[in-house]
Every structure is written in structure tokens, then in C-alpha cells.
Scaffold this motif. Structure first.
Motif, PDB file in Angstrom:
ATOM      1  N   LEU A 205       1.076  -1.277  -0.197  1.00  0.00           N
ATOM      2  CA  LEU A 205      -0.236  -0.446   0.015  1.00  0.00           C
ATOM      3  C   LEU A 205       0.994   1.519  -0.074  1.00  0.00           C
ATOM      4  CD1 LEU A 205      -3.005   0.920   0.453  1.00  0.00           C
ATOM      5  CD2 LEU A 205      -2.524   0.942   3.290  1.00  0.00           C
ATOM      6  N   GLY A 206       0.642   2.210  -0.747  1.00  0.00           N
ATOM      7  CA  GLY A 206       1.433   3.567  -0.579  1.00  0.00           C
ATOM      8  C   GLY A 206       0.872   4.161   0.685  1.00  0.00           C
ATOM      9  N   ASP A 207       1.371   4.569   1.430  1.00  0.00           N
ATOM     10  CA  ASP A 207       1.429   5.562   3.029  1.00  0.00           C
ATOM     11  C   ASP A 207       0.512   7.067   2.375  1.00  0.00           C
ATOM     12  OD1 ASP A 207       3.323   7.279   1.798  1.00  0.00           O
ATOM     13  OD2 ASP A 207       4.332   7.284   3.610  1.00  0.00           O
ATOM     14  N   GLN A 208      -0.121   7.069   1.367  1.00  0.00           N
ATOM     15  CA  GLN A 208      -1.121   8.196   1.316  1.00  0.00           C
ATOM     16  C   GLN A 208      -1.888   8.195   0.084  1.00  0.00           C
ATOM     17  OE1 GLN A 208      -0.352  10.888   2.390  1.00  0.00           O
ATOM     18  NE2 GLN A 208       1.323  10.061   3.836  1.00  0.00           N
ATOM     19  N   ASP A 209      -2.308   6.749   0.279  1.00  0.00           N
ATOM     20  CA  ASP A 209      -3.519   6.186  -0.299  1.00  0.00           C
ATOM     21  C   ASP A 209      -4.465   6.525   0.142  1.00  0.00           C
ATOM     22  OD1 ASP A 209      -5.573   4.689  -1.160  1.00  0.00           O
ATOM     23  OD2 ASP A 209      -4.403   3.251  -1.927  1.00  0.00           O
ATOM     24  N   PRO A 210      -5.960   7.814  -0.896  1.00  0.00           N
ATOM     25  CA  PRO A 210      -7.045   7.962  -0.040  1.00  0.00           C
ATOM     26  C   PRO A 210      -8.051   6.415   0.196  1.00  0.00           C
ATOM     27  CG  PRO A 210      -6.777   8.493  -2.308  1.00  0.00           C
ATOM     28  CD  PRO A 210      -5.348   7.394  -2.375  1.00  0.00           C
ATOM     29  N   GLU A 211      -7.563   5.632  -0.267  1.00  0.00           N
ATOM     30  CA  GLU A 211      -8.523   5.140  -0.215  1.00  0.00           C
ATOM     31  C   GLU A 211      -8.403   3.736   0.180  1.00  0.00           C
ATOM     32  OE1 GLU A 211     -11.289   4.522  -3.268  1.00  0.00           O
ATOM     33  OE2 GLU A 211     -10.607   6.233  -2.678  1.00  0.00           O
ATOM     34  N   VAL A 212      -7.710   3.591   0.923  1.00  0.00           N
ATOM     35  CA  VAL A 212      -7.281   2.082   1.714  1.00  0.00           C
ATOM     36  C   VAL A 212      -6.314   2.574   3.127  1.00  0.00           C
ATOM     37  CG1 VAL A 212      -6.609  -0.099   2.012  1.00  0.00           C
ATOM     38  CG2 VAL A 212      -6.879   1.177   0.158  1.00  0.00           C
ATOM     39  N   THR A 213      -6.632   2.114   4.130  1.00  0.00           N
ATOM     40  CA  THR A 213      -5.759   2.288   5.395  1.00  0.00           C
ATOM     41  C   THR A 213      -4.610   1.224   5.411  1.00  0.00           C
ATOM     42  OG1 THR A 213      -7.253   1.013   7.135  1.00  0.00           O
ATOM     43  CG2 THR A 213      -7.798   3.624   6.701  1.00  0.00           C
ATOM     44  N   PRO A 214      -3.753   1.446   6.450  1.00  0.00           N
ATOM     45  CA  PRO A 214      -2.811   0.339   6.781  1.00  0.00           C
ATOM     46  C   PRO A 214      -3.665  -0.973   6.732  1.00  0.00           C
ATOM     47  CG  PRO A 214      -1.697   2.413   6.938  1.00  0.00           C
ATOM     48  CD  PRO A 214      -3.226   2.231   7.019  1.00  0.00           C
ATOM     49  N   GLN A 215      -4.486  -0.666   7.927  1.00  0.00           N
ATOM     50  CA  GLN A 215      -5.687  -1.660   8.928  1.00  0.00           C
ATOM     51  C   GLN A 215      -5.600  -2.417   7.683  1.00  0.00           C
ATOM     52  OE1 GLN A 215      -5.274   1.497  10.040  1.00  0.00           O
ATOM     53  NE2 GLN A 215      -3.853   1.197  11.382  1.00  0.00           N
ATOM     54  N   GLU A 216      -6.898  -1.762   6.811  1.00  0.00           N
ATOM     55  CA  GLU A 216      -7.863  -2.353   6.285  1.00  0.00           C
ATOM     56  C   GLU A 216      -6.995  -3.380   5.128  1.00  0.00           C
ATOM     57  OE1 GLU A 216     -11.474   0.772   5.815  1.00  0.00           O
ATOM     58  OE2 GLU A 216      -9.326   0.889   4.642  1.00  0.00           O
ATOM     59  N   ALA A 217      -5.853  -2.475   4.990  1.00  0.00           N
ATOM     60  CA  ALA A 217      -4.939  -3.947   4.290  1.00  0.00           C
ATOM     61  C   ALA A 217      -4.089  -4.879   4.472  1.00  0.00           C
ATOM     62  CB  ALA A 217      -3.581  -2.980   3.449  1.00  0.00           C
ATOM     63  N   GLU A 218      -4.084  -4.512   5.827  1.00  0.00           N
ATOM     64  CA  GLU A 218      -3.428  -6.114   7.007  1.00  0.00           C
ATOM     65  C   GLU A 218      -4.185  -6.628   6.738  1.00  0.00           C
ATOM     66  OE1 GLU A 218      -0.058  -4.437   9.333  1.00  0.00           O
ATOM     67  OE2 GLU A 218      -1.541  -2.956   9.792  1.00  0.00           O
ATOM     68  N   ALA A 219      -5.716  -6.249   7.303  1.00  0.00           N
ATOM     69  CA  ALA A 219      -6.463  -7.432   6.995  1.00  0.00           C
ATOM     70  C   ALA A 219      -6.591  -9.088   5.780  1.00  0.00           C
ATOM     71  CB  ALA A 219      -7.689  -7.173   7.510  1.00  0.00           C
ATOM     72  N   TRP A 220      -5.939  -8.319   4.968  1.00  0.00           N
ATOM     73  CA  TRP A 220      -5.934  -9.657   3.570  1.00  0.00           C
ATOM     74  C   TRP A 220      -5.294 -10.937   4.691  1.00  0.00           C
ATOM     75  CZ3 TRP A 220      -7.578 -10.220  -0.939  1.00  0.00           C
ATOM     76  CH2 TRP A 220      -8.468  -8.757  -0.879  1.00  0.00           C
ATOM     77  N   SER A 221      -4.442 -10.249   5.747  1.00  0.00           N
ATOM     78  CA  SER A 221      -3.894 -11.474   6.539  1.00  0.00           C
ATOM     79  C   SER A 221      -4.646 -13.078   6.784  1.00  0.00           C
ATOM     80  CB  SER A 221      -3.213 -11.991   8.625  1.00  0.00           C
ATOM     81  OG  SER A 221      -4.164 -10.862   8.350  1.00  0.00           O
ATOM     82  N   GLU A 222      -6.083 -12.004   6.510  1.00  0.00           N
ATOM     83  CA  GLU A 222      -7.104 -13.684   7.330  1.00  0.00           C
ATOM     84  C   GLU A 222      -7.847 -14.197   5.994  1.00  0.00           C
ATOM     85  OE1 GLU A 222     -10.805 -10.397   8.082  1.00  0.00           O
ATOM     86  OE2 GLU A 222      -9.315  -9.521   9.386  1.00  0.00           O
ATOM     87  N   VAL A 223      -7.181 -14.099   4.395  1.00  0.00           N
ATOM     88  CA  VAL A 223      -8.102 -14.930   3.282  1.00  0.00           C
ATOM     89  C   VAL A 223      -6.924 -16.692   3.643  1.00  0.00           C
ATOM     90  CG1 VAL A 223      -9.125 -12.953   2.701  1.00  0.00           C
ATOM     91  CG2 VAL A 223      -6.035 -13.928   1.982  1.00  0.00           C
ATOM     92  N   SER A 224      -5.725 -15.772   4.246  1.00  0.00           N
ATOM     93  CA  SER A 224      -4.992 -17.709   4.108  1.00  0.00           C
ATOM     94  C   SER A 224      -4.679 -17.867   5.051  1.00  0.00           C
ATOM     95  CB  SER A 224      -4.519 -17.292   3.156  1.00  0.00           C
ATOM     96  OG  SER A 224      -3.671 -18.591   2.682  1.00  0.00           O
ATOM     97  N   ARG A 225      -4.142 -19.288   5.486  1.00  0.00           N
ATOM     98  CA  ARG A 225      -3.864 -19.328   6.231  1.00  0.00           C
ATOM     99  C   ARG A 225      -2.046 -20.169   6.306  1.00  0.00           C
ATOM    100  NH1 ARG A 225      -7.205 -23.546   4.811  1.00  0.00           N
ATOM    101  NH2 ARG A 225      -6.671 -25.177   3.647  1.00  0.00           N
ATOM    102  N   GLY A 226      -1.514 -19.824   5.270  1.00  0.00           N
ATOM    103  CA  GLY A 226      -0.686 -19.423   4.513  1.00  0.00           C
ATOM    104  C   GLY A 226       0.502 -18.783   4.924  1.00  0.00           C
ATOM    105  N   GLY A 227       0.762 -17.895   5.703  1.00  0.00           N
ATOM    106  CA  GLY A 227       1.915 -17.389   6.194  1.00  0.00           C
ATOM    107  C   GLY A 227       1.358 -15.548   5.425  1.00  0.00           C
ATOM    108  N   PHE A 228       1.633 -14.514   6.303  1.00  0.00           N
ATOM    109  CA  PHE A 228       1.011 -13.268   5.559  1.00  0.00           C
ATOM    110  C   PHE A 228       2.979 -12.054   5.597  1.00  0.00           C
ATOM    111  CE2 PHE A 228      -0.584  -8.642   6.018  1.00  0.00           C
ATOM    112  CZ  PHE A 228      -0.943  -8.460   5.268  1.00  0.00           C
ATOM    113  N   THR A 229       2.869 -11.731   5.109  1.00  0.00           N
ATOM    114  CA  THR A 229       3.764 -10.136   4.577  1.00  0.00           C
ATOM    115  C   THR A 229       3.137  -8.809   4.114  1.00  0.00           C
ATOM    116  OG1 THR A 229       5.483 -11.917   3.990  1.00  0.00           O
ATOM    117  CG2 THR A 229       6.064  -9.269   3.264  1.00  0.00           C
TER     118      THR A 229
END
Length: 260
Positions: A205-229
Motif C-alpha cells: 500500500l502507499g502511505d498516502q493512499d486515499p482509498e485504503v488504510t494500513p489496517q484495512e490492507a493488513e486484514a488480507w492476513s485473514e484470507v489464508s493460513r499460508g502466512g502473511f507479509t
């Protein structure tokens, strides 16, 4: 004189070649990286990013119907249909390790295609990288697709198109139907509850993205059990313009680490 009947007919392009652009074919590459463009975007927008993947991988860029060399085809405005057709077209290219990178709307498409590949065909990417997009739990429906002026203002706000082109009526006539169709697709999309993936997932994510917050992007960790970065880059919604080398370096390093 009778016409010859032994001249081979012109071969129609395969579904793979219709749906994915291989600007630099590398049939011997051990890895393919598949890029899924943003809403209103096309394959050519990602040429610069894709070229930087060479020689480490063969890049394939999705070309959705209704744009560039597929301009005469109807737009697809339902996510399930787009993901189904892209998934089936891509199957012949999955004979080696592959990675998905999707930006904005393309992140949702990449996720849906990955779900279909794993749960219908038993194959999964070595890495699913999701850029500039909230995770499904934070999906935001909308209605911009109903208002052409709001759509055009949105294009300028996100910085995807130079202001000189935005002021050109001919550009608007060509671009607006695709933009409207893609926004309709993503604003009416309802992710629902999907089965978990097994592949590693990365989000950026870009740190100035008006569409997405870091918390919203980090929630992609919930879609897989294979690890997250997760990686936060400097920049706006299209943060990778001007720092493609940094993004590609991170993407390849993350893939290598997860594949080890």
C-alpha cells in the motif's frame, strides 16, 4: 479454377492469449508472474512494471474485455463472471510456479481467481500479492458508477491519468465506458465468506493512499493460513509509479522467501 482447400486457416487466438498479454515471452522461465490491472486500467499500463520482472520471471498481464485490443468486446460487470473466465483462460499457463499480483480492483480479481484455482482445480500461486485494496472484510460498496461526472473526478483524484488527457473530450469518450463498467463491477461486488487459501499472501500500500488504510490492507492476513507479509511504500494509490524497481525487488524477494 477451384480454390485451394489445403491452405491452413488462420488460427484463432487461444483463450490464454486473448486474456493475458505476454509482451516478452520466456517459455523456459521457471516462474510466471501474473498481473491483474486496476479498474479502468489495461495491460499496457503495467508494461513498465512487468518488464522489470525480467529475467527472473515471465510476466503475463491480464487484459479484461472492452479495452485496447479488446475494445469491441462487451465489458464484464459481474465479478464472478470475470473471475471464472480469467481462471479458465489462465489454466494452460500454470505448468510451473506462478505468482499473482493485483492492484486495486485487480487485487479483488486476483483473490477470486486464486480461490477458484485452489478449490476447483487444486493449484495455488506461490504468492498472492494484493496491492492498494482493502481486504474483503473492509470492502466498500458504492454508487460512483451511476454518475459520469463523479467517475471522471475520481480518475483525477486517484492520479492515474495526466490532467491533459482528462481535459480531452475524445479520451473521455473512449475511457468512460470502461471506467463505468469496472466501477459497477467492484461497487456491486459482495465478497461474502470465502474458504481459506493455503498459499502465502502479501499486501502492499502507499502511505498516502486515499482509498485504503494500513489496517484495512493488513486484514488480507485473514484470507489464508499460508502466512502473511505487509509492506507500506511511500506514495499515493499508484505508489509504484517511479519506484517499480523497489516494488519488484520486494515482490521477488518475498516470493523466494516463501517458496524456500
Amino acid at each position: 479454377m477451384n480454390p485451394r482447400t489445403d491452405t491452413p486457416a488462420t488460427q484463432a487466438p487461444s483463450d490464454l492469449d486473448r486474456w493475458f498479454r505476454r509482451y516478452w515471452p520466456r517459455p523456459a522461465a521457471r516462474r510466471r508472474i501474473v498481473l491483474f490491472p486496476h479498474g479502468g486500467g489495461s495491460a499496457s499500463f503495467y508494461r513498465g512494471l512487468a518488464k522489470r520482472l525480467l529475467p527472473a520471471a515471465e510476466p503475463l498481464i491480464a487484459q479484461y474485455p472492452g479495452r485496447e485490443d479488446r475494445l469491441e468486446e462487451r465489458h464484464i460487470t459481474v465479478m464472478a463472471e470475470l473471475a471464472d473466465r480469467a481462471c479458465e483462460a489462465l489454466l494452460p499457463a500454470l505448468d510451473r510456479e506462478f505468482v499473482f499480483f493485483g492492484h486495486s480492483m485487480g487485487a479483488a480479481v486476483a483473490h477470486e481467481v486464486a480461490l477458484r484455482l485452489e478449490h476447483r482445480h487444486g493449484v495455488a500461486p506461490a504468492l498472492l500479492c494484493l496491492s492498494g485494496r482493502p481486504a474483503p472484510r473492509h470492502h466498500k460498496p458504492g454508487s460512483k458508477h451511476l454518475d459520469d461526472e463523479a467517475l471522471w473526478d475520481e480518475l483525477g483524484r486517484l492520479g492515474a491519468t495526466p490532467s491533459l488527457l482528462l481535459a480531452n473530450p475524445q479520451v473521455r469518450r473512449v475511457v468512460l465506458p470502461t471506467l463505468r463498467a469496472d466501477y459497477r463491477l467492484v461497487e456491486r461486488y459482495r465478497p461474502g465468506t470465502s474458504p481459506m487459501l493455503s498459499c502465502p499472501v502479501a499486501a502492499c500500500l502507499g502511505d498516502q493512499d486515499p482509498e485504503v488504510t494500513p489496517q484495512e490492507a493488513e486484514a488480507w492476513s485473514e484470507v489464508s493460513r499460508g502466512g502473511f507479509t505487509f509492506r507500506l511504500f511511500a506514495g499515493d494509490h499508484f505508489f509504484f509509479r517511479g519506484q517499480e524497481d523497489d516494488l519488484v525487488g520486494w515482490l521477488l524477494t518475498t516470493t523466494d522467501r516463501e517458496a524456500a
